[in-house]
Motif scaffolding. Structure first.
Motif, PDB file in Angstrom:
ATOM      1  N   VAL A 129       1.015  -1.089  -0.031  1.00 56.61           N
ATOM      2  CA  VAL A 129      -0.211  -0.103   0.022  1.00 56.61           C
ATOM      3  C   VAL A 129       1.000   1.204   0.137  1.00 56.61           C
ATOM      4  O   VAL A 129       1.814   1.378   0.788  1.00 56.61           O
ATOM      5  CB  VAL A 129      -0.894  -0.074   1.157  1.00 56.61           C
ATOM      6  N   ARG A 130       0.556   2.065  -0.867  1.00 57.32           N
ATOM      7  CA  ARG A 130       1.498   3.316  -0.948  1.00 57.32           C
ATOM      8  C   ARG A 130       0.726   4.852  -0.819  1.00 57.32           C
ATOM      9  O   ARG A 130      -0.673   4.849  -1.533  1.00 57.32           O
ATOM     10  CB  ARG A 130       2.100   3.327  -2.360  1.00 57.32           C
ATOM     11  N   ASN A 131       1.042   5.641   0.094  1.00 57.96           N
ATOM     12  CA  ASN A 131       0.526   6.834   0.101  1.00 57.96           C
ATOM     13  C   ASN A 131       1.374   7.907  -0.701  1.00 57.96           C
ATOM     14  O   ASN A 131       0.565   8.897  -0.962  1.00 57.96           O
ATOM     15  CB  ASN A 131       0.265   7.263   1.466  1.00 57.96           C
ATOM     16  N   GLY A 154      10.770   4.483  -3.421  1.00 61.93           N
ATOM     17  CA  GLY A 154      11.146   3.218  -3.788  1.00 61.93           C
ATOM     18  C   GLY A 154      11.107   2.733  -5.248  1.00 61.93           C
ATOM     19  O   GLY A 154      11.181   3.429  -5.882  1.00 61.93           O
ATOM     20  N   SER A 155      10.261   1.508  -5.197  1.00 60.40           N
ATOM     21  CA  SER A 155      10.325   1.051  -6.640  1.00 60.40           C
ATOM     22  C   SER A 155       9.381   1.750  -7.516  1.00 60.40           C
ATOM     23  O   SER A 155       9.449   1.967  -8.831  1.00 60.40           O
ATOM     24  CB  SER A 155       9.866  -0.541  -6.792  1.00 60.40           C
ATOM     25  N   MET A 156       8.225   2.312  -6.886  1.00 61.17           N
ATOM     26  CA  MET A 156       7.168   3.056  -7.443  1.00 61.17           C
ATOM     27  C   MET A 156       7.675   4.336  -8.131  1.00 61.17           C
ATOM     28  O   MET A 156       7.727   4.827  -9.376  1.00 61.17           O
ATOM     29  CB  MET A 156       6.021   3.351  -6.799  1.00 61.17           C
ATOM     30  N   VAL A 167       4.616   6.355   4.417  1.00 61.16           N
ATOM     31  CA  VAL A 167       4.938   6.473   3.037  1.00 61.16           C
ATOM     32  C   VAL A 167       4.233   5.191   2.252  1.00 61.16           C
ATOM     33  O   VAL A 167       3.517   5.422   1.457  1.00 61.16           O
ATOM     34  CB  VAL A 167       6.239   6.493   2.630  1.00 61.16           C
ATOM     35  N   ASP A 168       4.491   4.085   2.746  1.00 64.21           N
ATOM     36  CA  ASP A 168       4.044   2.867   2.169  1.00 64.21           C
ATOM     37  C   ASP A 168       4.523   1.711   3.180  1.00 64.21           C
ATOM     38  O   ASP A 168       5.167   1.610   3.939  1.00 64.21           O
ATOM     39  CB  ASP A 168       4.646   2.696   0.893  1.00 64.21           C
ATOM     40  N   PHE A 169       3.855   0.707   2.999  1.00 64.65           N
ATOM     41  CA  PHE A 169       4.057  -0.579   3.520  1.00 64.65           C
ATOM     42  C   PHE A 169       3.894  -1.922   3.040  1.00 64.65           C
ATOM     43  O   PHE A 169       3.216  -1.896   1.853  1.00 64.65           O
ATOM     44  CB  PHE A 169       3.061  -0.434   5.100  1.00 64.65           C
TER      45      PHE A 169
HETATM   46  P1  TMP Z   1       9.224  -0.960  -3.019  1.00 64.71           P
HETATM   47  O1  TMP Z   1       9.200   0.524  -3.039  1.00 64.71           O
HETATM   48  O2  TMP Z   1      10.722  -1.640  -2.863  1.00 64.71           O
HETATM   49  O3  TMP Z   1       8.522  -1.671  -3.922  1.00 64.71           O
HETATM   50  O4  TMP Z   1       8.774  -1.422  -1.596  1.00 64.71           O
HETATM   51  C1  TMP Z   1       7.342  -0.876  -1.021  1.00 64.71           C
HETATM   52  C2  TMP Z   1       7.086  -1.236   0.427  1.00 64.71           C
HETATM   53  O5  TMP Z   1       7.064  -2.763   0.797  1.00 64.71           O
HETATM   54  C3  TMP Z   1       8.387  -0.718   1.216  1.00 64.71           C
HETATM   55  O6  TMP Z   1       7.826  -0.181   2.576  1.00 64.71           O
HETATM   56  C4  TMP Z   1       9.202  -1.861   1.678  1.00 64.71           C
HETATM   57  C5  TMP Z   1       7.940  -3.055   1.432  1.00 64.71           C
HETATM   58  N1  TMP Z   1       8.612  -4.249   0.706  1.00 64.71           N
HETATM   59  C6  TMP Z   1       8.763  -5.232   1.586  1.00 64.71           C
HETATM   60  O7  TMP Z   1       8.383  -5.306   3.056  1.00 64.71           O
HETATM   61  N2  TMP Z   1       9.434  -6.613   1.298  1.00 64.71           N
HETATM   62  C7  TMP Z   1       9.661  -6.664  -0.228  1.00 64.71           C
HETATM   63  O8  TMP Z   1      10.037  -7.805  -0.426  1.00 64.71           O
HETATM   64  C8  TMP Z   1       9.494  -5.466  -0.792  1.00 64.71           C
HETATM   65  C9  TMP Z   1       9.706  -5.512  -2.210  1.00 64.71           C
HETATM   66  C10 TMP Z   1       9.009  -4.316  -0.276  1.00 64.71           C
END
Ligand code: TMP
Length: 253
Positions: free
Chosen positions: A93-95, A99-101, A174-176
């Motif tokens: 979930v992203r607010n 990161g990757s987004m 931010v996200d989780f």
């Molecule tokens: P991301 O921006 O790397 O995709 O991650 C988004 C959120 O999800 C960030 O809070 C970290 C969490 N996350 C995990 O807990 N485990 C994982 O394997 C990944 C890829 C992300």
């Protein structure tokens, strides 16, 4: 005493057979990994902090009627949990973009999103947990449409709860990432929040300074990870009863 049976060992946790049928003991390790375990370190005290923080969040969620696998904390590093059938997805979930987004869309980190955005990754280390659309999830049978509807509803409730709790202590969620499991009552199933909720699986930014208080401190070499997690625990009033990690003394000139 007979050694208890290890059921599963992951990167940051170990599951042991629980004392009663239908339970596991979840043990929090001090290991930190990033980039699909390409980067690894042992961070003293991290497991103790995450055990306490996950207990705090799961208990709070239970109190507002969001079902979780958490039963009770057993000791500094272990908690008793319900055995569930894991759905093989990471629910993110992203607010705010990060990161990757942020990378994928060329967005500046911290850009507020028009609404919370939920995405799914397939839990498969060998493939690097690839992001998957709902179409794949249903077609390959990892979850049903009904499951996905329920997962989205759960994820949004967790987001509202976590955002509010964090906002109250000056931290921006931010996200989780959460994981969800099935619990069976006869022929009926219900979905519960499983795994853990901790700064390992969230992005937490200090509202005032923007300082990172989550695993990005380790991923991006921004400082001492245990100090960051201790700060989150301190603000939430969730300090371990025994000192686990003493912040390093600051040199005074
Ligand atoms: P991301 O921006 O790397 O995709 O991650 C988004 C959120 O999800 C960030 O809070 C970290 C969490 N996350 C995990 O807990 N485990 C994982 O394997 C990944 C890829 C992300």
């Amino acid at each position: 005493m007979a050694r208890r049976k290890k059921v599963y060992e992951g990167k940051a946790k170990i599951l042991y057979e629980g004392p009663e049928p239908g339970t596991f003991v979840q043990y929090f390790k001090d290991d930190a990994t990033a980039y699909n375990a390409e980067k690894h370190a042992v961070i003293e005290g991290k497991g103790v902090l995450n055990n306490r923080l996950s207990e705090f969040f799961m208990t709070g969620l239970g109190q507002i009627g969001v079902p979780t696998h958490f039963i009770r904390r057993l000791n500094m590093r272990e908690q008793l949990i319900r055995q569930v059938e894991m759905i093989p997805l990471e629910v993110i979930v992203r607010n705010f973009a990060a990161g990757s987004m942020a990378e994928r869309l060329g967005l500046e980190e911290g850009t507020q999103l028009p609404r919370p955005i939920i995405e799914f990754s397939l839990k498969d280390d060998a493939l690097g947990d690839p992001m998957v659309p709902e179409e794949y999830i249903i077609a390959f049978g990892w979850a049903t449409q009904q499951d996905l509807d329920d997962i989205v509803a759960l994820a949004l409730r967790v987001n509202d709860y976590m955002s509010g709790v964090m906002h109250g202590v000056g931290i921006k969620l931010v996200d989780f990432k959460i994981e969800v499991g099935r619990v069976w009552d006869g022929d009926y199933q219900r979905l519960v929040i499983a795994d853990e909720i901790s700064p390992d699986s969230c992005r937490l930014w200090d509202v005032q300074s923007g300082a990172r208080l989550d695993k990005d401190v380790f991923r991006r070499d921004l400082g001492d990870l245990a100090d960051a997690y201790t700060e989150v625990a301190r603000r939430l009033g969730v300090m371990p009863s025994n000192a686990t990690h003493m912040p390093k003394p600051t040199l005074i000139n």
